[in-house]
Design an enzyme around this catalytic site. Structure first.
Site, PDB file in Angstrom:
ATOM      1  N   HIS A  11      -1.720  -6.484  -4.506  1.00 25.71           N
ATOM      2  CA  HIS A  11      -0.523  -6.967  -3.817  1.00 25.71           C
ATOM      3  C   HIS A  11      -0.735  -8.399  -3.361  1.00 25.71           C
ATOM      4  O   HIS A  11      -1.815  -8.768  -2.912  1.00 25.71           O
ATOM      5  CB  HIS A  11      -0.171  -6.086  -2.615  1.00 25.71           C
ATOM      6  CG  HIS A  11      -1.303  -5.853  -1.664  1.00 25.71           C
ATOM      7  ND1 HIS A  11      -2.284  -4.925  -1.898  1.00 25.71           N
ATOM      8  CD2 HIS A  11      -1.608  -6.423  -0.468  1.00 25.71           C
ATOM      9  CE1 HIS A  11      -3.154  -4.938  -0.904  1.00 25.71           C
ATOM     10  NE2 HIS A  11      -2.769  -5.849  -0.017  1.00 25.71           N
TER      11      HIS A  11
ATOM     12  N   ASP B 141       6.282  -6.142   4.905  1.00 26.54           N
ATOM     13  CA  ASP B 141       5.070  -5.538   5.458  1.00 26.54           C
ATOM     14  C   ASP B 141       5.423  -4.793   6.747  1.00 26.54           C
ATOM     15  O   ASP B 141       6.208  -5.282   7.566  1.00 26.54           O
ATOM     16  CB  ASP B 141       4.021  -6.633   5.728  1.00 26.54           C
ATOM     17  CG  ASP B 141       2.628  -6.076   5.918  1.00 26.54           C
ATOM     18  OD1 ASP B 141       1.769  -6.322   5.054  1.00 26.54           O
ATOM     19  OD2 ASP B 141       2.400  -5.381   6.940  1.00 26.54           O
ATOM     20  N   ILE B 142       4.823  -3.631   6.930  1.00 24.60           N
ATOM     21  CA  ILE B 142       5.132  -2.808   8.102  1.00 24.60           C
ATOM     22  C   ILE B 142       4.579  -3.427   9.380  1.00 24.60           C
ATOM     23  O   ILE B 142       5.026  -3.090  10.481  1.00 24.60           O
ATOM     24  CB  ILE B 142       4.570  -1.375   7.885  1.00 24.60           C
ATOM     25  CG1 ILE B 142       5.303  -0.361   8.735  1.00 24.60           C
ATOM     26  CG2 ILE B 142       3.069  -1.314   8.132  1.00 24.60           C
ATOM     27  CD1 ILE B 142       5.025   1.083   8.338  1.00 24.60           C
TER      28      ILE B 142
ATOM     29  N   ASN C 148      -5.896 -10.524  -0.499  1.00 25.14           N
ATOM     30  CA  ASN C 148      -7.162 -10.060   0.052  1.00 25.14           C
ATOM     31  C   ASN C 148      -7.854  -9.209  -1.009  1.00 25.14           C
ATOM     32  O   ASN C 148      -7.244  -8.283  -1.560  1.00 25.14           O
ATOM     33  CB  ASN C 148      -6.928  -9.236   1.322  1.00 25.14           C
ATOM     34  CG  ASN C 148      -6.359 -10.068   2.453  1.00 25.14           C
ATOM     35  OD1 ASN C 148      -6.713 -11.235   2.617  1.00 25.14           O
ATOM     36  ND2 ASN C 148      -5.465  -9.484   3.243  1.00 25.14           N
TER      37      ASN C 148
ATOM     38  N   GLY D 242     -10.558  -8.162   4.054  1.00 22.02           N
ATOM     39  CA  GLY D 242      -9.409  -7.575   4.731  1.00 22.02           C
ATOM     40  C   GLY D 242      -8.545  -6.685   3.863  1.00 22.02           C
ATOM     41  O   GLY D 242      -7.489  -6.232   4.309  1.00 22.02           O
ATOM     42  N   GLN D 243      -8.974  -6.406   2.617  1.00 21.68           N
ATOM     43  CA  GLN D 243      -8.157  -5.510   1.787  1.00 21.68           C
ATOM     44  C   GLN D 243      -8.257  -4.093   2.316  1.00 21.68           C
ATOM     45  O   GLN D 243      -9.364  -3.589   2.565  1.00 21.68           O
ATOM     46  CB  GLN D 243      -8.606  -5.554   0.319  1.00 21.68           C
ATOM     47  CG  GLN D 243      -7.669  -4.754  -0.587  1.00 21.68           C
ATOM     48  CD  GLN D 243      -8.007  -4.851  -2.076  1.00 21.68           C
ATOM     49  OE1 GLN D 243      -8.997  -5.479  -2.465  1.00 21.68           O
ATOM     50  NE2 GLN D 243      -7.187  -4.224  -2.898  1.00 21.68           N
TER      51      GLN D 243
ATOM     52  N   HIS E 154       0.505 -11.039  -0.511  1.00 20.07           N
ATOM     53  CA  HIS E 154       1.222 -11.242   0.740  1.00 20.07           C
ATOM     54  C   HIS E 154       1.955 -12.580   0.618  1.00 20.07           C
ATOM     55  O   HIS E 154       1.335 -13.596   0.262  1.00 20.07           O
ATOM     56  CB  HIS E 154       0.266 -11.372   1.926  1.00 20.07           C
ATOM     57  CG  HIS E 154      -0.575 -10.173   2.219  1.00 20.07           C
ATOM     58  ND1 HIS E 154      -0.342  -9.350   3.299  1.00 20.07           N
ATOM     59  CD2 HIS E 154      -1.671  -9.660   1.590  1.00 20.07           C
ATOM     60  CE1 HIS E 154      -1.262  -8.387   3.333  1.00 20.07           C
ATOM     61  NE2 HIS E 154      -2.085  -8.563   2.306  1.00 20.07           N
TER      62      HIS E 154
END
Ligand code: 5GP
Ligand code: ZN
Length: 117
Positions: free
Chosen positions: A103, A35-36, A90, A96-97, A105
Protein backbone atom coordinates in the site's frame (compact mmCIF):
# COMPACT_ATOMS: atom_id res chain seq x y z
CA UNK A 1 0.55 -17.72 -4.06
CA UNK A 2 1.50 -14.15 -4.97
CA UNK A 3 -1.44 -12.16 -6.25
CA UNK A 4 -4.09 -14.47 -4.77
CA UNK A 5 -6.47 -13.21 -2.04
CA UNK A 6 -5.39 -14.14 1.49
CA UNK A 7 -8.09 -15.07 4.00
CA UNK A 8 -6.21 -13.46 6.88
CA UNK A 9 -5.38 -10.17 5.10
CA UNK A 10 -7.20 -7.01 6.19
CA UNK A 11 -6.77 -5.23 2.86
CA UNK A 12 -7.88 -8.28 0.83
CA UNK A 13 -11.04 -8.16 2.98
CA UNK A 14 -11.52 -4.47 2.13
CA UNK A 15 -11.08 -5.28 -1.58
CA UNK A 16 -13.68 -8.05 -1.23
CA UNK A 17 -16.11 -5.74 0.58
CA UNK A 18 -15.99 -7.87 3.74
CA UNK A 19 -14.72 -4.95 5.85
CA UNK A 20 -16.10 -1.44 5.29
CA UNK A 21 -13.81 1.37 4.19
CA UNK A 22 -14.28 4.89 2.87
CA UNK A 23 -13.32 4.17 -0.71
CA UNK A 24 -12.65 7.32 -2.73
CA UNK A 25 -11.32 5.84 -5.97
CA UNK A 26 -11.32 2.46 -7.68
CA UNK A 27 -9.80 1.18 -10.93
CA UNK A 28 -9.71 -2.29 -12.46
CA UNK A 29 -6.56 -3.04 -10.46
CA UNK A 30 -6.51 -0.64 -7.48
CA UNK A 31 -8.57 0.73 -4.59
CA UNK A 32 -7.96 4.01 -2.71
CA UNK A 33 -9.56 4.51 0.71
CA UNK A 34 -9.13 6.77 3.72
CA UNK A 35 -6.80 5.58 6.48
CA UNK A 36 -8.70 4.72 9.66
CA UNK A 37 -6.09 6.60 11.75
CA UNK A 38 -5.25 9.66 9.64
CA UNK A 39 -1.93 11.41 10.23
CA UNK A 40 -2.87 14.52 8.21
CA UNK A 41 -6.01 16.16 6.75
CA UNK A 42 -5.60 13.87 3.74
CA UNK A 43 -4.39 10.34 4.48
CA UNK A 44 -5.38 7.87 1.80
CA UNK A 45 -4.12 4.34 1.18
CA UNK A 46 -3.76 3.16 -2.42
CA UNK A 47 -3.58 -0.63 -2.74
CA UNK A 48 -3.50 -3.18 -5.54
CA UNK A 49 -6.55 -5.44 -5.55
CA UNK A 50 -4.14 -8.36 -5.83
CA UNK A 51 -2.28 -9.48 -2.72
CA UNK A 52 1.46 -8.77 -2.68
CA UNK A 53 3.15 -8.45 0.69
CA UNK A 54 4.97 -5.16 0.16
CA UNK A 55 5.96 -2.73 -2.56
CA UNK A 56 9.21 -4.55 -3.28
CA UNK A 57 7.34 -7.81 -3.85
CA UNK A 58 4.81 -5.93 -5.96
CA UNK A 59 7.53 -4.48 -8.18
CA UNK A 60 9.02 -7.94 -8.70
CA UNK A 61 5.83 -9.99 -9.00
CA UNK A 62 3.56 -7.55 -10.88
CA UNK A 63 5.47 -4.43 -11.98
CA UNK A 64 2.55 -3.09 -13.99
CA UNK A 65 0.56 -2.88 -10.74
CA UNK A 66 3.32 -0.83 -9.14
CA UNK A 67 2.87 1.71 -11.92
CA UNK A 68 -0.90 1.60 -11.44
CA UNK A 69 -0.41 2.44 -7.76
CA UNK A 70 1.88 5.38 -8.53
CA UNK A 71 -0.56 6.71 -11.12
CA UNK A 72 -3.37 6.52 -8.57
CA UNK A 73 -1.38 8.37 -5.90
CA UNK A 74 -1.28 11.34 -8.28
CA UNK A 75 -5.00 11.00 -9.01
CA UNK A 76 -5.75 11.03 -5.27
CA UNK A 77 -3.59 14.14 -4.81
CA UNK A 78 -5.45 15.84 -7.66
CA UNK A 79 -8.85 14.84 -6.25
CA UNK A 80 -7.82 16.18 -2.86
CA UNK A 81 -6.40 19.36 -4.45
CA UNK A 82 -2.96 18.79 -2.98
CA UNK A 83 -0.04 20.67 -4.55
CA UNK A 84 2.40 19.01 -2.15
CA UNK A 85 2.01 15.62 -0.61
CA UNK A 86 4.05 12.69 0.60
CA UNK A 87 3.87 9.17 -0.84
CA UNK A 88 5.12 6.58 1.67
CA UNK A 89 5.65 2.82 1.36
CA UNK A 90 6.60 1.48 4.78
CA UNK A 91 8.52 -1.72 4.07
CA UNK A 92 9.29 -4.06 6.97
CA UNK A 93 8.20 -3.83 10.60
CA UNK A 94 11.22 -1.70 11.54
CA UNK A 95 9.98 0.95 9.12
CA UNK A 96 6.45 0.82 10.49
CA UNK A 97 4.75 -1.66 8.16
CA UNK A 98 1.83 -3.27 9.96
CA UNK A 99 -0.32 -4.57 7.10
CA UNK A 100 1.37 -7.07 4.79
CA UNK A 101 -0.50 -6.13 1.63
CA UNK A 102 1.34 -3.52 -0.46
CA UNK A 103 0.00 0.00 0.00
CA UNK A 104 1.01 3.57 -0.67
CA UNK A 105 0.15 6.20 1.91
CA UNK A 106 -0.80 9.53 0.29
CA UNK A 107 -0.43 12.13 3.04
CA UNK A 108 -1.02 15.85 2.68
CA UNK A 109 -2.88 18.95 3.71
CA UNK A 110 -0.38 20.13 6.31
CA UNK A 111 3.28 21.09 6.48
CA UNK A 112 5.78 18.28 6.93
CA UNK A 113 9.27 17.82 8.30
CA UNK A 114 12.29 16.08 6.86
CA UNK A 115 13.81 13.72 7.90
CA UNK A 116 10.72 11.68 8.88
CA UNK A 117 10.55 10.08 12.31
P1 5GP B 1 1.45 0.50 7.53
O1 5GP B 1 1.64 0.73 9.00
O2 5GP B 1 1.43 -0.99 7.22
O3 5GP B 1 2.40 1.25 6.63
O4 5GP B 1 0.02 1.09 7.16
C1 5GP B 1 -1.17 0.43 7.49
C2 5GP B 1 -2.21 1.50 7.64
O5 5GP B 1 -3.47 0.87 7.63
C3 5GP B 1 -2.12 2.30 8.94
O6 5GP B 1 -1.90 3.69 8.63
C4 5GP B 1 -3.46 2.05 9.62
O7 5GP B 1 -3.99 3.20 10.26
C5 5GP B 1 -4.33 1.61 8.47
N1 5GP B 1 -5.41 0.71 8.84
C6 5GP B 1 -5.31 -0.35 9.70
N2 5GP B 1 -6.50 -0.98 9.79
C7 5GP B 1 -7.35 -0.30 8.97
C8 5GP B 1 -8.73 -0.48 8.65
O8 5GP B 1 -9.42 -1.39 9.11
N3 5GP B 1 -9.28 0.41 7.79
C9 5GP B 1 -8.55 1.44 7.25
N4 5GP B 1 -9.19 2.27 6.41
N5 5GP B 1 -7.25 1.63 7.53
C10 5GP B 1 -6.66 0.77 8.38
ZN1 ZN C 1 -4.04 -8.89 0.92
Amino acid sequence: MAGEPQDDCLFCKIVAGLIPATIIRETATTVAFRDINPQAPTHVLVIPKAHHMDVAALATEAPELAVDILRETKAVADDEKLDSYRTVFNTGSGAGQTVWHAHAHVIGGRGMQWPPG
